[in-house]
Design an enzyme around this catalytic site. Structure first.
Site, PDB file in Angstrom:
ATOM      1  N   ASP A 189     -11.518 -10.873   4.887  1.00 51.32           N
ATOM      2  CA  ASP A 189     -10.930  -9.560   5.199  1.00 51.32           C
ATOM      3  C   ASP A 189      -9.781  -9.286   4.220  1.00 51.32           C
ATOM      4  O   ASP A 189      -9.192 -10.219   3.674  1.00 51.32           O
ATOM      5  CB  ASP A 189     -10.407  -9.581   6.640  1.00 51.32           C
ATOM      6  N   GLU A 190      -9.452  -8.019   4.022  1.00 57.04           N
ATOM      7  CA  GLU A 190      -8.323  -7.605   3.168  1.00 57.04           C
ATOM      8  C   GLU A 190      -8.412  -8.273   1.798  1.00 57.04           C
ATOM      9  O   GLU A 190      -7.428  -8.801   1.263  1.00 57.04           O
ATOM     10  CB  GLU A 190      -6.973  -7.961   3.832  1.00 57.04           C
ATOM     11  N   LYS A 233     -13.509  -1.482   9.968  1.00 55.75           N
ATOM     12  CA  LYS A 233     -13.912  -2.676   9.215  1.00 55.75           C
ATOM     13  C   LYS A 233     -13.838  -3.952  10.071  1.00 55.75           C
ATOM     14  O   LYS A 233     -14.664  -4.840   9.908  1.00 55.75           O
ATOM     15  CB  LYS A 233     -13.078  -2.825   7.950  1.00 55.75           C
ATOM     16  N   THR A 234     -12.856  -4.009  10.994  1.00 57.35           N
ATOM     17  CA  THR A 234     -12.747  -5.202  11.850  1.00 57.35           C
ATOM     18  C   THR A 234     -13.983  -5.318  12.732  1.00 57.35           C
ATOM     19  O   THR A 234     -14.513  -6.412  12.952  1.00 57.35           O
ATOM     20  CB  THR A 234     -11.478  -5.123  12.723  1.00 57.35           C
ATOM     21  N   ARG A 284      -1.318   5.182   8.981  1.00 56.60           N
ATOM     22  CA  ARG A 284      -1.023   4.473  10.245  1.00 56.60           C
ATOM     23  C   ARG A 284      -1.025   5.456  11.416  1.00 56.60           C
ATOM     24  O   ARG A 284      -1.130   5.057  12.569  1.00 56.60           O
ATOM     25  CB  ARG A 284       0.352   3.793  10.207  1.00 56.60           C
ATOM     26  N   GLN A 339      -5.447   0.327  -0.365  1.00 56.59           N
ATOM     27  CA  GLN A 339      -4.416  -0.299   0.468  1.00 56.59           C
ATOM     28  C   GLN A 339      -3.943  -1.630  -0.113  1.00 56.59           C
ATOM     29  O   GLN A 339      -3.442  -2.486   0.598  1.00 56.59           O
ATOM     30  CB  GLN A 339      -4.948  -0.517   1.890  1.00 56.59           C
TER      31      GLN A 339
END
Length: 773
Positions: A225-226, A33-34, A614, A256
């Site tokens: 973002d997020e 996504k980044t 992670r 998340q």
């Protein structure tokens, strides 16, 4: 096609190429996504959108810096400098600096950190003579913080009888008065806390239509973002700014969303399509980070949640090893197991310390891990502990720098006015504080006007106060022509701070001087770095804002090769080849405090999903049969989350109950004259203590993959005679063939290919093996 677009897969390229209109990108863990956000910004600039018209809001300043560097490589550093990019708090602090006068604040307002806020609230509770055991300052601060993030101002609070009644019911009827006094005191000190940065931005955009129009017209393209972690206050700012052009792109993953305790509202992402018309939805479902076993295990967990958006995360990566689950007796043994496992993985796979992370639900769990890592000489770093900028000597220097910039900052003034000691005592400070409140002036202004006020302060003390004020004012004059480093260097020399620390010749005293030296190095680096930015000068105000808004992860340079220890909340957005998730026990994870409602339990499950995802190559889950909590040894049982993972993705390495205590003293000294027939049999025969926790038979079978006990278990052979090529039998793994032997004595190991368990490496002094041939 631009070269950088060729690096994207089809699913990633689609949202990058949509230029206009509202859009939401649902991005699974590790799906890039980044990269999508970064390349979308670069593409907009390629299409002629001015960098000044793009606003990008990220989760951490570190993420913003990394994105800016990537964009610079594509479009050139000159243009990338002009982007407004950073966290909500840093971007809106910048906006508030430009517009502060409209709200009655100086443009160089101080940003109070949590410690500063705690200090103000403690002082107010003391002045109001309230019971500090009822009005606990941290609870009061958290309550005020939640009010601000829900846009409940002091005025709104006193207009809401239900809120006042709720506080009265919790035996805090004067909480509203504390809230008002806290807000007034911050305003008088020219200070905002973190929550104010959002609250005041909302006030600015709602009370001043011309300001709203100015920023709506400027930010024609907005990227967030997020998005699943935005709270109500952040949501309203984004809605207001994007309303004119509606070119808004939000990226996030409902799976998340783990910050409800901070006010994050998962409904912001779930209901995004209701807020805008003709929303385009994109899904990034290919995971590039983790092995198939980890991705599939994570999917099997999150599908248990009822509140979620549909997506199927998949990966083309290799299967990888299964997730290892291990049961230990105590938290001390858990620490030793994790440290030994890291040590072995480093040796066998030539890994660096930085390839390993230990994640836990609560900070208190780090102690056992630290002890074990130290004994193995494995360097580590704790994230979220006492950060560099929270150390006393650093806070002292920063307080001087804050006071130079904003003399109204009372917290800074109280901290340094008598450090190093100038003979200005508490009685004098109390008189100054009373006078400041009576005249509604700052303490600094009171000191400047001592000759006009009769405060009954003797002449000698008055001279000391005037000297202090003159010193600060001389620094302020210097600040007009000097950068942050030059000012900080002058402060450390002329205030006597370093000389004071030199009097302390202990290792701690020397370490404090080294920390101040490190701070100066950091300020010099900051000033050099600011030269690369378009609208930056390396001034003291820029440095203090950077420090105030820095997080523990932002300060990580990544240079040190250390094992990372952190809570799962802090691990969000990070990735490591090997991840150990420790303390997988009921009431610890999921937390006993987060199981009152389905939504709380679902948030805990999302937190576990974040932890598992992670890991790139290997994940470990550990739990104990007993654990020290609040100084008491309590029984523990495995977390329900272990059972929720599909068993085909797990490798259950649960040891057998073969524990037997070896007495340290000769039992004969106690004699043998006790009549045993009169004693109740409270212990099992055979001298083995009862296990600290006794799971049900069904639980045991599931967690250990145990077969029902055979009537005549095979006896273990003497493994000293074991040779390569031997056929052996193990109670749990079945029959196997010895492939390799290594080590000697107590550390001798055998690599065995088992029919049921696959290839295992066993320590022979513990292995229960029967040699067949």
């Amino acid at each position: 096609m631009e070269a950088y677009l060729a690096e994207l897969n089809d699913a990633q390229r689609a949202p990058v190429l949509q230029k206009d209109g509202p859009m939401i990108v649902i991005a699974g863990a590790g799906s890039g996504k980044t990269r999508v956000l970064t390349y979308r910004i670069a593409y907009l600039m390629d299409q002629g959108v001015d960098a000044f018209n793009i606003l990008s809001l990220t989760f951490t300043n570190k993420a913003a810096r990394e994105m800016k560097q990537r964009i610079s490589k594509i479009v050139g550093s000159g243009e990338a400098k002009n982007l407004w990019m950073g966290t909500f708090h840093s971007v809106f602090a910048k906006m508030l600096r430009y517009e502060a006068d409209k709200l009655g604040y100086p443009s160089n307002f101080t940003i109070y950190d949590t410690q500063d806020s705690h200090s103000v609230i403690r002082a107010i509770i003391k002045e109001m003579r309230l019971d500090k055991d009822v009005y606990k300052y941290k609870q009061v601060y958290n309550r005020i913080s939640s009010y601000k993030n829900s846009l409940i101002t002091v005025k709104a609070y006193f207009q809401n009888p239900e809120l006042q009644e709720a506080d009265a019911m919790s035996k805090k009827p004067r909480l509203g008065e504390i809230y008002k006094a806290y807000v007034d005191r911050c305003f008088k000190a020219g200070a905002m806390d973190f929550d104010d940065l959002l609250l005041k931005t909302n006030e600015l955009l709602n009370r001043f239509p011309d300001v709203l129009h100015k920023y709506q017209s400027r930010f024609k393209y907005i990227l967030v973002d997020e998005y699943q972690d935005t709270n109500h206050s952040q949501y309203l700012i984004v809605r207001a700014l994007s309303d004119k052009f509606q070119n808004i792109c939000v990226v996030g993953d409902d799976a998340q969303s783990i910050y409800a305790f901070r006010g994050a509202n998962i409904n912001n992402i779930l209901n995004f399509q209701k807020d805008y018309e003709d929303v385009q939805m994109y899904r990034l479902e290919q995971n590039y980070r983790s092995s198939k076993n980890i991705v599939n295990a994570a999917n099997s967990i999150i599908e248990k949640n009822k509140t979620r958006l549909d997506k199927i995360v998949w990966t083309a990566n290799e299967d990888g090893p299964k997730i290892i689950v291990n049961r230990l007796l105590t938290d001390g043994e858990e620490g030793r197991y994790v440290a030994s496992s890291i040590f072995e993985n480093k040796m066998q796979n030539q890994m660096d310390n930085g390839d390993f992370a230990i994640l836990y639900r609560t900070n208190a769990q780090s102690r056992a891990m630290e002890d074990a890592l130290r004994k193995k000489d494995i360097p580590y770093r704790i994230y979220g502990g006492l950060s560099f900028y929270q150390r006393k000597e650093i806070k002292d220097v920063l307080a001087y720098l804050r006071l130079i910039l904003n003399p109204k900052d009372e917290e800074a003034l109280k901290r340094v006015i008598n450090y190093p000691s100038r003979g200005i005592g508490q009685t004098t400070m109390d008189r100054l504080a009373i006078a400041a409140n009576q005249h509604n002036r700052s303490m600094f202004e009171v000191i400047q006007n001592l000759d006009k006020l009769d405060l009954k302060i003797n002449k000698g003390t008055q001279t000391k106060l005037e000297n202090f004020v003159n010193m600060i004012r001389s620094f302020a004059i210097m600040n007009e022509t000097s950068n942050a480093f030059q000012i900080a260097e002058a402060v450390t020399k002329k205030t006597g701070l370093v000389q004071e620390l030199k009097k302390d010749g202990t290792p701690e005293g020397i370490a404090r001087i080294e920390n101040i030296e490190e701070l100066l190095n950091g300020i010099r680096d900051f000033v050099e770095g600011q030269k690369e930015l378009a609208d930056a000068t390396g001034s003291l105000s820029e440095f203090l804002e950077d420090v105030a808004l820095a997080t523990d992860l932002d300060n990580d340079t990544g240079d040190d090769d250390r094992v990372a220890l952190m809570t799962i909340h802090l691990a969000k957005g990070l990735e490591f080849p090997f991840v150990y998730i420790v303390g997988m026990e009921e009431d610890l994870f999921p937390s006993a405090m987060s199981m009152n409602t389905r939504s709380e339990l679902e948030e805990e499950r999302r937190l576990f999903y974040v932890a598992i995802t992670r890991a790139e190559k290997q994940a470990y889950l550990t739990y104990t049969l007993s654990r020290y909590r609040w100084g008491k040894l309590v029984d523990a049982e495995p977390s329900r989350f272990i059972e929720e993972i599909d068993e085909q993705y797990l490798d259950l390495m649960v040891p057998q109950d073969d524990y037997k205590y070896k007495p340290l003293i000769d039992t004969d000294i106690f004699g043998d004259d006790i009549d045993k027939s009169k004693l109740r049999q409270t212990k099992p025969k055979g001298g083995t203590p009862p296990p600290a926790h006794k799971p049900s038979e069904e639980q045991l079978r599931k967690l250990r993959k145990l077969k029902p006990a055979s009537p005549e278990p095979s006896k273990a052979s003497n493994t000293l005679n074991l040779s390569e090529g031997n056929e052996v039998e193990h109670m749990r793994f079945g029959k196997g063939k010895v492939l390799k032997l290594e080590g000697s004595g107590q550390d001798k190991k055998a690599e065995i290919d088992f029919e049921e368990g696959g290839i295992k490496k066993l320590l022979l002094r513990f292995a229960k093996l029967k040699i067949l041939s």
